[in-house]
Design a protein around this motif. Structure first.
Motif, PDB file in Angstrom:
ATOM      1  N   ASP A  72       0.632  -0.966   0.034  1.00 12.06           N
ATOM      2  CA  ASP A  72       0.128  -0.222   0.009  1.00 12.06           C
ATOM      3  C   ASP A  72       0.903   1.082   0.022  1.00 12.06           C
ATOM      4  OD1 ASP A  72      -2.410  -1.443   0.240  1.00 12.06           O
ATOM      5  OD2 ASP A  72      -2.755  -1.029   2.183  1.00 12.06           O
ATOM      6  N   ILE A  73       0.401   2.059  -0.751  1.00 12.24           N
ATOM      7  CA  ILE A  73       1.054   3.581  -0.959  1.00 12.24           C
ATOM      8  C   ILE A  73      -0.036   4.495  -0.297  1.00 12.24           C
ATOM      9  CG2 ILE A  73       1.880   5.481  -2.080  1.00 12.24           C
ATOM     10  CD1 ILE A  73       3.063   3.410  -4.342  1.00 12.24           C
ATOM     11  N   GLU A  74       0.467   5.180   0.932  1.00 11.47           N
ATOM     12  CA  GLU A  74      -0.434   6.255   1.457  1.00 11.47           C
ATOM     13  C   GLU A  74      -0.111   7.477   0.989  1.00 11.47           C
ATOM     14  OE1 GLU A  74      -0.286   5.966   5.759  1.00 11.47           O
ATOM     15  OE2 GLU A  74       1.687   6.603   5.603  1.00 11.47           O
ATOM     16  N   SER A  75      -1.246   8.377   0.904  1.00  9.70           N
ATOM     17  CA  SER A  75      -1.175   9.699   0.284  1.00  9.70           C
ATOM     18  C   SER A  75      -2.315  10.547   1.139  1.00  9.70           C
ATOM     19  CB  SER A  75      -1.330   9.759  -1.216  1.00  9.70           C
ATOM     20  OG  SER A  75      -1.307  11.039  -1.572  1.00  9.70           O
ATOM     21  N   GLU A  81      -2.107  11.309  -6.202  1.00  6.62           N
ATOM     22  CA  GLU A  81      -1.176  10.294  -6.241  1.00  6.62           C
ATOM     23  C   GLU A  81      -1.504   8.928  -7.348  1.00  6.62           C
ATOM     24  OE1 GLU A  81       2.285   7.955  -4.857  1.00  6.62           O
ATOM     25  OE2 GLU A  81       1.608  10.078  -5.109  1.00  6.62           O
ATOM     26  N   ALA A  82      -2.700   8.723  -7.455  1.00  8.24           N
ATOM     27  CA  ALA A  82      -3.140   7.607  -8.537  1.00  8.24           C
ATOM     28  C   ALA A  82      -2.754   8.380  -9.963  1.00  8.24           C
ATOM     29  CB  ALA A  82      -4.491   7.494  -8.430  1.00  8.24           C
ATOM     30  N   ALA A  83      -2.904   9.736 -10.041  1.00 10.07           N
ATOM     31  CA  ALA A  83      -2.822  10.353 -11.299  1.00 10.07           C
ATOM     32  C   ALA A  83      -1.142  10.436 -11.657  1.00 10.07           C
ATOM     33  CB  ALA A  83      -3.281  11.992 -11.382  1.00 10.07           C
ATOM     34  N   ARG A  84      -0.229  10.593 -10.345  1.00 11.96           N
ATOM     35  CA  ARG A  84       1.020  10.695 -10.634  1.00 11.96           C
ATOM     36  C   ARG A  84       1.468   9.335 -11.173  1.00 11.96           C
ATOM     37  NH1 ARG A  84       5.894   9.582  -8.048  1.00 11.96           N
ATOM     38  NH2 ARG A  84       4.853   8.295  -6.212  1.00 11.96           N
ATOM     39  N   LYS A 114      -5.491   6.201   2.120  1.00 12.75           N
ATOM     40  CA  LYS A 114      -5.628   7.670   2.703  1.00 12.75           C
ATOM     41  C   LYS A 114      -4.495   7.618   3.663  1.00 12.75           C
ATOM     42  CE  LYS A 114      -7.087  11.646   3.806  1.00 12.75           C
ATOM     43  NZ  LYS A 114      -6.884  12.961   3.125  1.00 12.75           N
ATOM     44  N   MET A 115      -3.701   8.714   3.836  1.00 11.66           N
ATOM     45  CA  MET A 115      -2.620   8.819   4.914  1.00 11.66           C
ATOM     46  C   MET A 115      -3.343   9.061   6.068  1.00 11.66           C
ATOM     47  SD  MET A 115       0.769  11.413   4.851  1.00 11.66           S
ATOM     48  CE  MET A 115       1.394  10.355   3.464  1.00 11.66           C
ATOM     49  N   HIS A 116      -3.143   8.523   7.057  1.00  6.75           N
ATOM     50  CA  HIS A 116      -3.642   9.108   8.348  1.00  6.75           C
ATOM     51  C   HIS A 116      -2.678   9.480   9.481  1.00  6.75           C
ATOM     52  CE1 HIS A 116      -7.778   7.264   7.553  1.00  6.75           C
ATOM     53  NE2 HIS A 116      -7.050   6.059   6.915  1.00  6.75           N
ATOM     54  N   HIS A 117      -1.610   9.338   9.371  1.00 10.71           N
ATOM     55  CA  HIS A 117      -0.526   9.611  10.705  1.00 10.71           C
ATOM     56  C   HIS A 117       0.772  10.218   9.702  1.00 10.71           C
ATOM     57  CE1 HIS A 117      -3.215   8.415  13.693  1.00 10.71           C
ATOM     58  NE2 HIS A 117      -3.306   7.517  13.281  1.00 10.71           N
TER      59      HIS A 117
END
Length: 128
Positions: A72-75, A81-84, A114-117
């Motif tokens: 998983d990549i978080e953003s 991020e998906a577009a990048r 989703k990035m949470h922390h």
């Protein structure tokens, strides 16, 4: 507008009827505790580990497809991020619940979540 992203962790996809034995195996194999034995939206579908190296998010997930491991990549902006990543050659497969399932040019599946922390762990990279 800029956004940030980083490696969040690994999901161990398990094609099984009972996730508990798989969670025990991977917990012991990785030397990680079982932090949340019922981490998903649907009972019995996710088990989250604790005490992971560098604070990586690691969990086992009950799936219908063949067993595999995906990352998983978080953003802080999953669409940006998906577009990048699409510009780098990845393709969107599906939007599921709250994340993008994507595929690398070489066929590996991964998710953008989703990035949470952002204050915890390795600092995220800022992208323009």
């Amino acid at each position: 507008m800029s956004h940030r992203s980083r490696l969040a962790g690994f999901i161990i996809d398990c094609q099984t009827d009972d996730l508990a034995p798989a969670a025990r195996f991977w917990s012991q194999a990785l030397g990680a505790s079982i932090a949340d034995p019922d981490a998903g939206d649907v009972p019995g579908t996710y088990v989250q580990f604790g005490d992971t190296r560098d604070g990586l998010h690691i969990e086992v997930q009950k799936v219908d497809h063949a067993s595999r491991v995906h990352l998983d990549i978080e953003s802080d902006d999953i669409d940006a991020e998906a577009a990048r990543l699409e510009k780098l050659g990845a393709k969107k497969i599906a939007f599921v619940k709250r994340w993008w399932v994507m595929e690398a040019p070489t066929g590996q599946r991964f998710c953008v979540v989703k990035m949470h922390h952002p204050e915890l762990g390795t600092p995220p990279t800022t992208w323009d």
